[in-house]
Design a protein around this motif. Structure first.
Motif: not given
Length: 698
Positions: A104-106, A109, A112, A247, A250
């Motif tokens: 999963y990516r917020h 960046p 984590e 990002n 994301a």
């Protein structure tokens, strides 16, 4: 043709809400477990149990309810960036299952968030936050299942989804952001209104040619659509490219929904203002409108009013941003100090302690005193706010005044000296103090201060603790080396207090010195000012004194501090973005003031030009108003520096190293210089444009 100022307002009507929407979305993104609807907060543990013992139970509950459950764990080595969610997926192919498989990516960046199977949780304390991707019944089922293992807590809605921006906006929009949005929207409103007013002559010509109100508005609306389309055509590809490099897109879909909603809200308000301004222009007689007899004074006054709010907003946000940045530095240094006592724990109480059982409360206070007396717990409390100096006024009358801005003062025991490096004036470390008397360890600059205030403070609690009413507490004094930072061990609740205090007075109470009654020690422990070296020691005292029924948990102090550090870092990032918005508003209002004033005084400006006068002479009163505004802003900054609350002074003395008042004034001056400079540049450019246009027409 659509007035230049109106076109600019519509362009900014797209850009400004995008910036504000990104800022709000970043607040949402700071939270873990995107998409979760409920959280189960577990604080009480009735029997020893490890988090790994819950694996089977949670898997069964998740599977039965077709819901997902995740246990949030802060990474102690990198609390500001890394979070772990140990999850069970009850829905095959669902949100959590996808994250367990593909990560999963917020949006941000630098954050984590690692999803791992709950079976990998290991021997962790099971108390904390459990996120539930499901309905209320699923969350209640999770709490019930945890109760079978001796865990108890509460279920709360969780604002981890975009819909929470509508249902719980107060969680994401603080005072600074709300003020910035309001000021920006008002600035756009005045720009549109002022632009239409300054073009009253053009609208009068259209009316003279027989155009109706509807026809004029449709014409303007067509041009607005062209402007908006051009703005989007330029901004959208740029945003796509920037987000890709930032990002890799994301959460791009969720961000787009928020941006679209906020932008539409701004544009609707601006469009209604445009419609109302055209309506006002139609109320002016046609001949008067054709001759340009439609004053823009109200528009200029409106922009100046918004500009005043913008200047004070920018100064306020700038100082808050600086203070938050220095607070981050303070907390970062404190994180390193936790290595001196990495296993320290707080003992947290339930809400049941409040006099319902005096015997139990007395036992809790006795436990705290016993632990401190035997050196099995560290006592450290910042008592600076509680101290007063007594001034003798004319006539012999005494008046107490706070000395929170003098020298910070920590109350401690010998266990604190054993764990924290404290250096005496001779250069040797101080690890103990003489028995039988309270010892005040003070740097040279604070020695006289300590001699003035410490006896009075000790006399108050001592009279309630000693057998002889009014008995004096003996206090001795020793000098400390200067330029030392002392670790406060933080607190369980107050995020604003500094974690390190500089050149403080340490008031050390040795074992056997009857200074405070037991209830004082109970209060110290309740507030997190008594810290046990490890969970086993804390549990031993809880069991020995049989106070487990009012103990809500034994929490890792280092982990708690890591969570606070993460909050401060997140706040600093958002404050920086708020500052950019506030400065942007300053520039926008400067452009508006310049454009409206130059158009309003076009004839005078051009006459001054052809007669050889300096360009600024035609703008004397605008510059005078700006100078007055600058003076008021700096004056408010100085007054704020002098009238800072005692709590703020304490914080500034520790985190800002005593330079809080000077920094507050410096920030006000910097903002004023930027504001004044923006107006000068705006007036100069607007004047040059007018002169070149009139010269070409000639």
């Amino acid at each position: 043709m659509l007035p230049r100022l109106v076109r600019l307002a519509y362009v900014l009507g797209v850009i400004v809400p995008v910036v504000l929407a990104v800022q709000v979305f970043m607040v949402l993104d700071e939270g873990e477990g995107a998409g979760a609807l409920f959280q189960v907060v577990v604080q009480d543990l009735e029997q020893p149990v490890s988090a790994e013992d819950l694996t089977g139970t949670l898997q069964e509950v998740a599977t039965d309810g077709q819901a997902d459950v995740g246990f949030v764990v802060v990474d102690l080595t990198d609390p500001t960036r890394t979070k772990h969610i140990y999850a069970v997926a009850g829905t095959p192919g669902g949100v959590v299952a996808d994250r367990l498989a593909g990560g999963y990516r917020h949006f941000a960046p630098y954050i984590e968030e690692h999803y791992r199977a709950f079976s990998e949780v290991g021997d962790l304390d099971p108390r904390g936050y459990y996120l539930v991707w499901g309905d209320r019944a699923d969350a209640d089922a999770v709490l019930t299942a945890l109760g079978e293992h001796g865990l108890s807590g509460e279920v709360h809605p969780y604002a981890g989804h975009v819909g929470a921006l509508l249902t719980d906006p107060q969680l994401f929009v603080n005072g600074h952001r709300l003020t910035a949005a309001a000021v920006a929207l008002l600035a756009l409103v005045v720009m549109v209104g002022g632009g239409v007013v300054m073009s009253a002559q053009a609208y009068g010509v259209q009316r003279l040619q027989g155009s109706s109100f509807g026809a004029v508005f449709r014409r303007d609306l067509h041009e607005v659509v062209v402007v908006l389309a051009g703005t989007v055509a330029v901004a959208a590809p740029v945003a796509v490219v920037v987000l890709w490099f930032y990002n890799r897109w994301a959460r791009a879909g969720e961000l787009a929904a928020v941006v679209l909603g906020v932008t539409c809200l701004f544009l609707v308000v601006v469009l209604l203002t445009h419609l109302a301004a055209i309506g006002l222009s139609f109320r002016v007689p046609i001949l008067a409108a054709v001759k340009g007899h439609f004053s823009a004074d109200w528009a200029l006054v409106g922009v100046f009013a918004i500009r005043v709010a913008g200047v004070f907003l920018a100064a306020s946000v700038a100082f808050a941003t600086l203070q938050t940045a220095l607070q981050v530095e303070d907390r970062a240094a404190a994180q390193e100090r936790w290595d001196t006592d990495p296993h320290a724990v707080y003992v947290q109480l339930s809400g049941q302690m409040g006099g319902d059982d005096p015997e139990l409360e007395a036992a809790f206070g006795s436990m705290a005193r016993e632990a401190v007396e035997h050196g099995d717990a560290v006592l450290v409390d910042d008592i600076s706010r509680q101290l007063t100096l007594t001034e003798r006024l004319p006539g012999g009358r005494a008046e107490g005044r706070s000395t929170a801005d003098a020298c910070p003062v920590l109350l401690a025991n010998e266990a604190y000296l054993e764990r924290q490096a404290v250096t005496g004036a001779s250069g040797e470390r101080v690890t103990s103090v003489p028995d039988g008397a309270v010892t005040a360890l003070a740097p040279p600059a604070c020695l006289s201060f300590a001699q003035d205030v410490i006896p009075g403070f000790m006399g108050g609690p001592a009279r309630s603790a000693q057998e002889t009413p009014g008995g004096a507490v003996e206090v001795s004094y020793q000098e400390l080396a200067t330029a030392q930072s002392h670790f406060t061990y933080g607190t369980m609740n107050d995020l604003q207090d500094a974690a390190l205090v500089h050149d403080a007075v340490l008031v050390v109470v040795p074992p056997g010195t009857q200074v405070f009654p037991d209830d004082f020690y109970g209060a110290f422990l309740t507030q997190g000012n008594i810290v046990f070296p490890d969970a086993a020691t804390a549990q031993r005292y809880v069991d020995e004194f049989e106070v487990g029924s009012i103990v809500n948990g034994i929490w890792s102090a280092k982990q708690h501090a890591a969570g606070q550090y993460a909050q401060v870092v997140a706040s600093s990032r958002l404050m920086l973005l708020s500052l950019l918005v506030a400065l942007f508003i300053l520039v926008v209002t400067a452009v508006s003031v310049s454009a409206i004033h130059v158009r309003r005084s076009a004839q005078l400006v051009y006459v001054h030009h052809i007669t050889g006068w300096p360009w600024w002479r035609a703008h004397r009163w605008v510059l005078a108003v700006e100078t007055a505004l600058a003076s008021v802003a700096i004056g408010v900054g100085v007054n704020g520096a002098l009238a800072t609350t005692h709590e703020a002074v304490r914080f500034e003395a520790a985190v800002l190293a005593g330079n809080g008042p000077a920094l507050r004034v410096a920030v006000a001056v910097a903002v004023v210089l930027l504001a004044f400079g923006a107006v000068l540049v705006g007036l100069r450019r607007a004047t040059s444009r007018l002169v070149s246009t009139r010269s070409a027409d000639s």
